[in-house]
Design a protein around this motif. Sequence first.
Motif, PDB file in Angstrom:
ATOM      1  N   VAL A  30     -12.938  37.121   0.153  1.00  0.00           N
ATOM      2  CA  VAL A  30     -14.151  37.709   0.770  1.00  0.00           C
ATOM      3  C   VAL A  30     -15.365  37.139   0.374  1.00  0.00           C
ATOM      4  N   ALA A  31     -15.314  37.366  -1.351  1.00  0.00           N
ATOM      5  CA  ALA A  31     -16.373  36.907  -1.901  1.00  0.00           C
ATOM      6  C   ALA A  31     -16.597  35.431  -1.791  1.00  0.00           C
ATOM      7  N   MET A  32     -15.786  34.633  -1.728  1.00  0.00           N
ATOM      8  CA  MET A  32     -15.666  33.335  -1.741  1.00  0.00           C
ATOM      9  C   MET A  32     -16.366  32.725  -0.381  1.00  0.00           C
ATOM     10  N   ILE A  33     -15.992  33.603   0.712  1.00  0.00           N
ATOM     11  CA  ILE A  33     -16.417  33.113   2.143  1.00  0.00           C
ATOM     12  C   ILE A  33     -17.856  33.783   2.082  1.00  0.00           C
ATOM     13  N   VAL A  34     -18.217  34.959   1.416  1.00  0.00           N
ATOM     14  CA  VAL A  34     -19.780  35.235   1.393  1.00  0.00           C
ATOM     15  C   VAL A  34     -20.716  34.204   0.920  1.00  0.00           C
ATOM     16  N   ILE A  35     -20.096  33.716  -0.393  1.00  0.00           N
ATOM     17  CA  ILE A  35     -21.127  32.947  -1.020  1.00  0.00           C
ATOM     18  C   ILE A  35     -21.002  31.537  -0.543  1.00  0.00           C
ATOM     19  N   ILE A  36     -19.904  30.990   0.208  1.00  0.00           N
ATOM     20  CA  ILE A  36     -20.060  29.650   0.929  1.00  0.00           C
ATOM     21  C   ILE A  36     -20.960  29.758   2.172  1.00  0.00           C
ATOM     22  N   ILE A  37     -20.968  31.068   2.776  1.00  0.00           N
ATOM     23  CA  ILE A  37     -22.013  31.293   3.873  1.00  0.00           C
ATOM     24  C   ILE A  37     -23.587  31.114   3.271  1.00  0.00           C
ATOM     25  N   GLY A  38     -23.678  31.721   2.093  1.00  0.00           N
ATOM     26  CA  GLY A  38     -25.009  31.487   1.436  1.00  0.00           C
ATOM     27  C   GLY A  38     -25.246  30.257   1.345  1.00  0.00           C
TER      28      GLY A  38
END
Length: 331
Positions: free
Chosen positions: A292-300
Motif C-alpha cells: 500500500v505504501a509503495m503504491i501511495v508513494i508511486i502515485i505521489g
Amino acid sequence: MADIKPQPAPQLQPRSIGDLIKGNLFMLIATIFFGVNIPVVKILIPEWMSSVDVTIFRLGGGCILMWIASMFMKNDRIQRDDYLRIFLGGAVGLFLFMYLFNLSLRYANPIDVSIIMTFPPIFVILIGIIFQHKRTSWLEILGIVVGFVGAFLVIVTQHAGEKGSDNILGECLALASTLCYAFYLVILEKPMQRYRPVSMLRWVFLMSCLPMLFLLPSLPKAEIFHTVEWQPWACIAFILICPTFLAYFLINPAEKLIGSELVSIYQYFLPVVAMIASVIMGVAHIRFIQIVAMIVIIIGMLITTKAKRLQRLHASASVATDSTKKTDASR
C-alpha cells in the motif's frame, strides 16, 4: 591520457526503436543492480560487516574503479569553479548518503528502505522550492504530500515480531539518506551536464573518501577478514562492480537515448526489484502495508512528474508565443 576540454552535453532524442530498446534496457539493468543491492547489503550487515565497513568498501572501492576506468577513457578538464561543487557533492552528499543508507539497513527492513529510497525526486523539488526559489504548482505540492503520506505509512506502522523502535530509527535514517542524495543531485546538476561521467565521478568519489578516512580504524575488526567463506566476498564484489560502478555508466547513455523523464520513472521500479530480491534471498517478508505504501508513494511521484511536465510545456508555449509576437512586431 591527456585531458580534453569539456563539451556541452548533447540533447539527444530517441532516433529509432533500437534506441528506445537500448535506453530502456540500460535503465532496467541499472535499476535491477540498485534494487538487488539493498538485500545484498542487508546480508552483510551485521553478520559479516558493520555499516561503517560497507561504506568504506563501497566508497574506497568505487574510487579505485573510477580512477582505473578514467585511464582508458577520454577525460574532461574540470573547471576551477566546479571543484567546490564536486567537493560538497562527494564529501557531504555522496558520503552521507552511503553512510546513512548502510546504517539504515542495520536496523530497518530492506523492503521498507527500498520504498523510502524512491524519495530523492521529491526532495529535489523541495530543495528547489526552499533554497532556489523555484516556482511550483498546487499539483506538485499535492504530489509531495501524497509521497510523504506513503513514507508516513512505512515509518509509523507497527512491525509484528520486530523491534519497532529500531525499525523506526532505520527508516528515519533511510529518509535522511535520500535527503543527502537529493543534495548530491542538486549540487552536481551543472557539472553532470558539463562533463563525461567518469571525468566527474572519479573526483566525486575521491572527495567522498576524505571523511571516510576517519572511519578506517574500525575496518580491521570486520568479521569478513576472519572467514574462509566465499559468500560475503561475492556480495562485496557485486556491490562494488554492479550498483557502485556499472550502474552509473548505464544511466548516462540511457538518459541521452530515452530522456530524463523516462529515466526518472525507473526510480519507482526500485522497491519492486528489492521486494522480489529480498524474498528470494530470505532477508525479509512482504507485508500488505508495504505494498500500500509503495503504491501511495508511486502515485505521489507520478503526480509530481506530471506537474513538472505540464510546467515545462507551459514554459515552452510561453516562449513560442513571445517569439511569435516579436516576429509579428518586426514585420
